[in-house]
Design a protein around this motif. Structure first.
Motif, mmCIF file in Angstrom:
data_model
loop_
_atom_site.group_PDB
_atom_site.id
_atom_site.type_symbol
_atom_site.label_atom_id
_atom_site.label_comp_id
_atom_site.label_asym_id
_atom_site.label_seq_id
_atom_site.Cartn_x
_atom_site.Cartn_y
_atom_site.Cartn_z
ATOM 1 N N VAL A 80 7.810 2.393 -2.087
ATOM 2 C CA VAL A 80 6.558 1.900 -1.517
ATOM 3 C C VAL A 80 6.518 2.326 -0.058
ATOM 4 N N ALA A 81 5.397 2.902 0.381
ATOM 5 C CA ALA A 81 5.287 3.356 1.775
ATOM 6 C C ALA A 81 4.088 2.692 2.440
ATOM 7 N N ARG A 82 4.264 2.388 3.723
ATOM 8 C CA ARG A 82 3.150 1.796 4.475
ATOM 9 C C ARG A 82 2.686 2.721 5.608
ATOM 10 N N ASP A 83 3.372 3.849 5.753
ATOM 11 C CA ASP A 83 2.925 4.865 6.721
ATOM 12 C C ASP A 83 3.543 6.215 6.336
ATOM 13 N N ALA A 84 3.171 7.252 7.082
ATOM 14 C CA ALA A 84 3.603 8.617 6.736
ATOM 15 C C ALA A 84 5.122 8.751 6.797
ATOM 16 N N ALA A 85 5.746 8.124 7.828
ATOM 17 C CA ALA A 85 7.200 8.244 7.978
ATOM 18 C C ALA A 85 7.899 7.574 6.794
ATOM 19 N N GLY A 86 7.412 6.410 6.392
ATOM 20 C CA GLY A 86 7.979 5.693 5.238
ATOM 21 C C GLY A 86 7.837 6.515 3.968
ATOM 22 N N PHE A 87 6.722 7.227 3.859
ATOM 23 C CA PHE A 87 6.477 8.062 2.676
ATOM 24 C C PHE A 87 7.500 9.203 2.619
ATOM 25 N N ARG A 88 7.738 9.840 3.765
ATOM 26 C CA ARG A 88 8.688 10.956 3.801
ATOM 27 C C ARG A 88 10.106 10.481 3.468
ATOM 28 N N ARG A 89 10.466 9.300 4.032
ATOM 29 C CA ARG A 89 11.793 8.731 3.728
ATOM 30 C C ARG A 89 11.923 8.466 2.224
#
Ligand SMILES: [Zn+2]
Length: 338
Positions: free
Chosen positions: A61-70
């Motif tokens: 689950v991502a809440r921003d672009a950096a979280g998505f990449r991780r």
């Protein structure tokens, strides 16, 4: 007593016993049939219970672009995609897989091919994993099967859930409508000449920027590939927040550009006329042969718009599950909680 009568009296007990045996056999057959029907019903119920117990959860689950990449790196999303691409190439651009369809509740043949594929900037053909992997039984593609299941899961967490779908002529709507114990409503956008709540040929008209539903009407709101066609998505999110009950959830899909921090406005409404800021781009529309104009290419700032509409949480869930026939680059579903 004459001879005939004597003969009848003699065979009478035998006739009675045959009749009794026949009656009891008929009763036994009826009981057996009743039992079989009961077993069939019990099996159907068991099957439904099992289907409700099976869950699908996001890879991350991502809440921003950096979280998505991780999340992408951690889930090795690109490696998985490369494997799926190899499988497809080995089949010459088409393959038939047997996977478990969470909507049909059984292993079914799923079709993957290059229909609805597109060419990327380097001229490579990108298969449309989201819109293909069509189940041979229910006919729903990967995105539709996933969303239908997620709606079932959300409804299960809310007894007697009231569900609103921004669609009414789709396989997802038909599937969700059959969920036991749920109150399901749907609508389509039929044109500016209609007022919210108007019914035309069995379809309800709604403009999602100005819903005719009362405040706190629904527990679950479902929006599948609608919001990119809305001139003012912020207004649509405010309306979803208003008609949702506290504790309710919005489940939404739309083409999302996970590599873009900011949304690109392709077109806007100015003085009741459409102004194109980029070359016009249309998607198919089940209730209009003209298709639907894409107003926005969404980027990560959309989650801020969702939060500004009042939602306590707005998150991008990423799904990929080989066993359930969700392959490719990851299916994105946005979950907004009130
Ligand atoms: Zn199916």
């Amino acid at each position: 007593m004459n001879k005939d009568l004597q003969a009848i009296v003699r065979v009478l007990p035998f006739v009675r016993s045959v009749a009794a045996r026949r009656a009891s056999a008929a009763l036994r057959v009826r009981a057996l049939l009743r039992n079989l029907a009961g077993t069939g019903r019990r099996l159907a119920r068991l099957r439904r219970d099992v289907s409700e117990l099976l869950r699908i959860d996001p890879l991350f689950v991502a809440r921003d672009a950096a979280g998505f990449r991780r999340g992408e790196d951690h889930a090795r999303l690109h490696d998985q995609l490369a494997q799926h691409m190899q499988m497809l190439e080995a089949g010459g651009g088409r393959m038939r897989l047997r996977r478990f369809c969470l909507c049909c509740n059984e292993t079914t043949p799923m079709r993957m091919d290059l229909e609805a594929s597109w060419e990327d900037v380097e001229g490579n053909r990108s298969p449309n994993w989201r819109e293909r992997l069509v189940c041979g039984h229910c006919g729903m593609n990967s995105r539709q099967r996933l969303m239908a299941k997620l709606v079932q899961q959300a409804a299960r967490e809310r007894t007697g859930a009231s569900i609103y779908l921004m669609e009414q002529v789709t396989p997802i709507f038909d599937w969700v409508r059959r969920l036991p114990g749920a109150d399901v409503q749907g609508s389509e956008y039929l044109g500016y000449a209609y007022r919210g709540g108007d019914r035309v040929a069995g379809l309800r008209h709604e403009d999602v920027m100005a819903l005719s539903h009362g405040d706190a009407s629904f527990d679950v709101i479902v929006s599948n590939d609608v919001l990119e066609h809305i001139p003012d998505p912020a207004a649509a999110f405010r309306e979803c927040f208003r008609v949702l009950r506290p504790g309710g959830v919005v489940l939404a899909t739309f083409p999302f550009h996970a590599d873009r921090p900011a949304t690109v406005v392709r077109a806007r409404l100015a003085h009741d006329a459409v102004e194109h800021l980029h070359p016009p781009h249309y998607h198919g529309n089940p209730v209009s042969a003209d298709g639907s104009l894409v107003f926005q290419d969404f980027g990560w700032d959309l989650l801020d718009v969702m939060r500004q509409a009042g939602f306590a949480d707005a998150a991008c869930e990423v799904y990929m599950n080989d066993a359930y026939g969700h392959l490719g680059a990851g299916l994105l579903v946005f979950r907004l909680c009130k």
